[in-house]
Design a protein around this motif. Structure first.
Motif, PDB file in Angstrom:
ATOM      1  N   LYS A  90     115.466  23.963  98.823  1.00 22.45           N
ATOM      2  CA  LYS A  90     115.729  25.322  99.312  1.00 22.45           C
ATOM      3  C   LYS A  90     115.881  25.328 100.841  1.00 22.45           C
ATOM      4  CE  LYS A  90     112.819  29.274  99.175  1.00 22.45           C
ATOM      5  NZ  LYS A  90     111.868  30.083  98.395  1.00 22.45           N
ATOM      6  N   VAL A  91     115.042  24.562 101.520  1.00 31.17           N
ATOM      7  CA  VAL A  91     115.125  24.482 102.981  1.00 31.17           C
ATOM      8  C   VAL A  91     116.500  23.962 103.398  1.00 31.17           C
ATOM      9  CG1 VAL A  91     114.193  23.322 105.039  1.00 31.17           C
ATOM     10  CG2 VAL A  91     112.622  24.134 103.251  1.00 31.17           C
ATOM     11  N   PHE A  92     116.966  22.911 102.727  1.00 32.03           N
ATOM     12  CA  PHE A  92     118.264  22.329 103.091  1.00 32.03           C
ATOM     13  C   PHE A  92     119.442  23.202 102.656  1.00 32.03           C
ATOM     14  CE2 PHE A  92     115.842  18.638 104.159  1.00 32.03           C
ATOM     15  CZ  PHE A  92     116.578  18.054 105.176  1.00 32.03           C
ATOM     16  N   GLY A  93     119.159  24.164 101.816  1.00 31.34           N
ATOM     17  CA  GLY A  93     120.199  25.112 101.423  1.00 31.34           C
ATOM     18  C   GLY A  93     120.216  26.336 102.328  1.00 31.34           C
ATOM     19  N   THR A  94     119.334  26.370 103.316  1.00 27.01           N
ATOM     20  CA  THR A  94     119.208  27.536 104.190  1.00 27.01           C
ATOM     21  C   THR A  94     119.897  27.246 105.528  1.00 27.01           C
ATOM     22  OG1 THR A  94     117.067  28.019 103.150  1.00 27.01           O
ATOM     23  CG2 THR A  94     117.520  29.109 105.246  1.00 27.01           C
ATOM     24  N   ARG A  95     120.788  28.110 105.920  1.00 25.76           N
ATOM     25  CA  ARG A  95     121.497  27.899 107.195  1.00 25.76           C
ATOM     26  C   ARG A  95     120.594  28.236 108.359  1.00 25.76           C
ATOM     27  NH1 ARG A  95     127.112  30.838 106.871  1.00 25.76           N
ATOM     28  NH2 ARG A  95     127.427  29.590 108.743  1.00 25.76           N
ATOM     29  N   PRO A  96     120.772  27.643 109.511  1.00 25.94           N
ATOM     30  CA  PRO A  96     121.857  26.715 109.866  1.00 25.94           C
ATOM     31  C   PRO A  96     121.624  25.251 109.461  1.00 25.94           C
ATOM     32  CG  PRO A  96     120.521  27.180 111.786  1.00 25.94           C
ATOM     33  CD  PRO A  96     119.970  28.022 110.688  1.00 25.94           C
ATOM     34  N   LEU A  97     120.430  24.917 108.953  1.00 30.30           N
ATOM     35  CA  LEU A  97     120.198  23.530 108.549  1.00 30.30           C
ATOM     36  C   LEU A  97     121.244  23.093 107.520  1.00 30.30           C
ATOM     37  CD1 LEU A  97     118.425  20.993 108.739  1.00 30.30           C
ATOM     38  CD2 LEU A  97     116.989  21.947 106.931  1.00 30.30           C
ATOM     39  N   ALA A  98     121.558  24.020 106.608  1.00 28.98           N
ATOM     40  CA  ALA A  98     122.524  23.708 105.544  1.00 28.98           C
ATOM     41  C   ALA A  98     123.854  23.223 106.115  1.00 28.98           C
ATOM     42  CB  ALA A  98     122.733  24.931 104.658  1.00 28.98           C
ATOM     43  N   ASP A  99     124.201  23.718 107.303  1.00 28.61           N
ATOM     44  CA  ASP A  99     125.483  23.327 107.912  1.00 28.61           C
ATOM     45  C   ASP A  99     125.461  21.922 108.492  1.00 28.61           C
ATOM     46  OD1 ASP A  99     126.377  25.865 107.314  1.00 28.61           O
ATOM     47  OD2 ASP A  99     125.742  26.667 109.269  1.00 28.61           O
TER      48      ASP A  99
END
Ligand code: FDA
Length: 569
Positions: A460-469
């Motif tokens: 979920k964390v890695f699916g959350t922007r801006p990290l996801a980008d």
């Protein structure tokens, strides 16, 4: 056969042992010997390199203890690493310097360890620390601190690596965690650990080398005439003299090295600092432990303490990784330490109450698996404290370590306070034989579920922007192995097939009142003995939310003061 005599004989020149050796040898009228199985690693580049984590694994300086089959965790054995060198495990570890949550140390006192609380330990964290204020450059890359939390004059250098990861990562992590309700924490070393942080390491920032216990506490002091390291020497057992006032009196340690067997005599004390997977075995080999176990190997019972070697607690580590969309250089020191309510959101209360209603079962199960060595009522008291810490005080629930390196963004994580308990016991009266080490990973469904829940949360964390980008596809576990809406059992299977020890074993000679299952008292003295102490990770009564060395340095500093007070009047 040569014989030698010292006032204090310390077994194990590792993380804790070298602190004690250093501080006791400040008393110029006493002599201190340290018996160490390993050798100097001062010039071993697997040790000194600040980017060399893992390079010494499997080499001669790694004990690589093997566990028993882990029956709750898929059946296979695990390797538990520990350093075999002057400097001990601090020469092979990950160098992270994070302490503990203040209430966690306070709970030692509430369980009956008078005098051990955050306030009394804090000055010793400071005393051991040689904090290196980060440069403007390092600060611009995310190094941050409150000077009130740090000591600048202690032997152990603490600071940031010379080359920190690209400055874009931390702000991206921060913004994503903000969306998830996890705050930024400028400095986790003041007793409040929850949040995202860029923590310091045990490192000499200037020289850009690892600072381990030997570099800090031994090498600069090696010329003291009253301090002697006897290296490449294996301690076998304590040698006893006549009892005094009904207490066992140690007079030395039997050792074995290239010259054969000999006794190193101790006129004042024997201090075991061989680590949590060795000190309890040394106690058993010396006749201190559970009579049921000692009798099996014809070892005469010197002191009956059935809990020696019980209470073994480790954490379990899994990793995820993502394709990176940037190229990352430098050493990352980013961790997130979310509390259970931050991690679970709305399910927090249900989980809290489910766990609460299971505590008595956990205690009963562990007491049974220890064949009665542990009392369920004592375990329950500790579990209630643990539950309070997690669900009421809301201490960090898991640590998530972010490792953006080159073209890959990987993550390692471990839930901080599992309920599983195992043991370490000798399998032979022969000190050269390995012990039976059984951490009982995932003994309780709850620990396994938690391990899966944190992996799910990281996704979920890695699916959350801006990290996801910043990242592309998930490489591990990968959606082909664990799909988007994978069932709990799919996650659990992945966890069991890929987990490893987190290398934080504690508790095997717990500091607790004797009637509550303790092995050592608040002076870290073994019950029923006049002059034997244990000073290493064995005495931590339960797991901490920080990495262990900072607390071990502090604890060994405080213990040294307690000992010195006895001998300087
Ligand atoms: P330690 O193991 O340091 O010392 C015991 C010494 O006794 C050793 O030198 C050993 O050779 C010696 N010995 C044992 N038996 C003997 C015998 N019979 N005779 C003579 N000598 C004997 N912590 C942290 O703060 N930050 C981190 O990043 C990490 N990361 C990490 C990674 C890895 C791979 C590991 C294995 C561990 C960590 N840790 C960590 C944990 C931390 O390093 C560890 O808990 C402490 O160093 C343990 O210190 P002790 O004093 O208990 O034993």
């Amino acid at each position: 056969e040569r014989e030698s005599q010292y006032d204090f004989v310390i077994v194990g020149g590792g993380t804790s042992g070298l602190v004690v050796a250093n501080r006791l040898s400040e008393m110029s009228d006493v002599t201190v010997a340290v018996i160490e199985a390993g050798d100097s690693v001062l010039n071993n580049s697997n040790v000194t390199s600040v980017t060399g984590y893992g390079r010494s694994f499997g080499t001669a300086i790694d004990w690589q203890y093997q566990t028993e089959d882990q029956k709750y965790a898929g059946g296979s054995k695990q390797i538990m690493r520990a350093g075999k060198a002057i400097g001990g495990t601090s020469t092979i570890n990950g160098m992270s310097y994070t302490r503990a949550q203040n209430v966690q140390i306070d709970s030692w006192e509430s369980l009956g360890n008078k005098g051990w609380n955050w306030q009394s330990l804090f000055p010793y964290y400071m005393k051991s620390e040689g904090f290196q204020v980060p440069t403007q450059d390092q600060i611009s890359f995310g190094a941050d601190y409150y000077s009130d939390y740090h000591g600048e004059h202690g032997p152990m250098k603490v600071g940031w690596p010379k080359f920190l990861t690209n400055s874009t990562v931390l702000p991206a992590l921060d913004e994503s965690f903000n969306h998830l309700g996890v705050p930024y924490n400028r400095d986790v070393n003041g007793g409040l650990m929850v949040g995202l942080t860029s923590h310091p390491n045990t490192i000499d920032s200037e020289a850009n080398v690892r600072h381990d216990a030997a570099r800090a506490y031994y090498w600069p002091y090696q010329s003291r005439p009253n301090l002697k390291i006897i290296s490449n020497t294996h301690a076998n057992k304590i040698i006893w003299g006549n009892d005094s006032d009904g207490d066992a009196v140690a007079i030395g340690v039997e050792v074995n090295n290239i010259n054969g067997k000999q006794i190193i005599h101790a006129s004042k004390e024997v201090i075991l600092s061989a680590g949590s997977l060795k000190s309890p075995a040394l106690l058993e080999l010396s006749g201190i432990g559970n009579p049921d176990i000692l009798n099996k190997y014809d070892i005469p019972v010197k002191v009956n303490i059935s809990t020696v070697g019980e209470n073994l607690q480790d954490q379990t580590n899994n990793g995820l990784s993502y394709e990176g969309k940037e190229f990352w250089l430098g050493s990352p020191t980013f961790s997130a330490l979310p509390s259970a309510d931050q991690l679970y959101g709305e399910s927090f209360y249900t989980i809290a109450s489910n766990v609460n209603s299971s505590l008595a079962d956990y205690a009963e199960t562990i007491a049974n698996s220890s064949n009665g060595a542990l009392k369920a009522s004592n375990l329950l008291a500790v579990f209630q404290v643990q539950w309070d810490l997690i669900f009421r005080s809301k201490v960090p629930f898991a640590e998530i370590v972010f490792l953006p390196i080159a073209h890959t963004f990987s993550v390692e994580y471990w839930p901080l306070l599992p309920f599983s308990r195992g043991s370490i016991h000798i399998k032979s009266a022969d000190p050269s034989e390995p012990a039976a080490i059984n951490p009982n990973y995932f003994m309780f469904e709850q620990d396994l579920t938690t391990q899966s829940d944190v992996a799910w949360y990281i996704r979920k964390v890695f699916g959350t922007r801006p990290l996801a980008d910043l990242v592309g596809d998930e490489r591990s576990p990968g959606l082909e192995h664990v799909p988007e809406n994978a069932s709990d059992s799919t996650w659990n299977s992945w966890v069991k097939a890929n987990y490893r020890s987190n290398f934080h074993p504690v508790g095997t000679a717990s500091m607790l009142p004797r009637n509550k299952g303790g092995v050592v008292n608040t002076d870290l003295k073994v019950y029923g003995t006049k002059n034997v102490r244990v000073i290493d990770a064995s005495v931590l009564p339960y797991q901490l939310c920080g990495h262990l060395t900072s607390t071990l340095y502090a604890m060994a500093e405080r213990a040294s003061d307690l000992i010195k007070r006895r001998y300087t009047f």
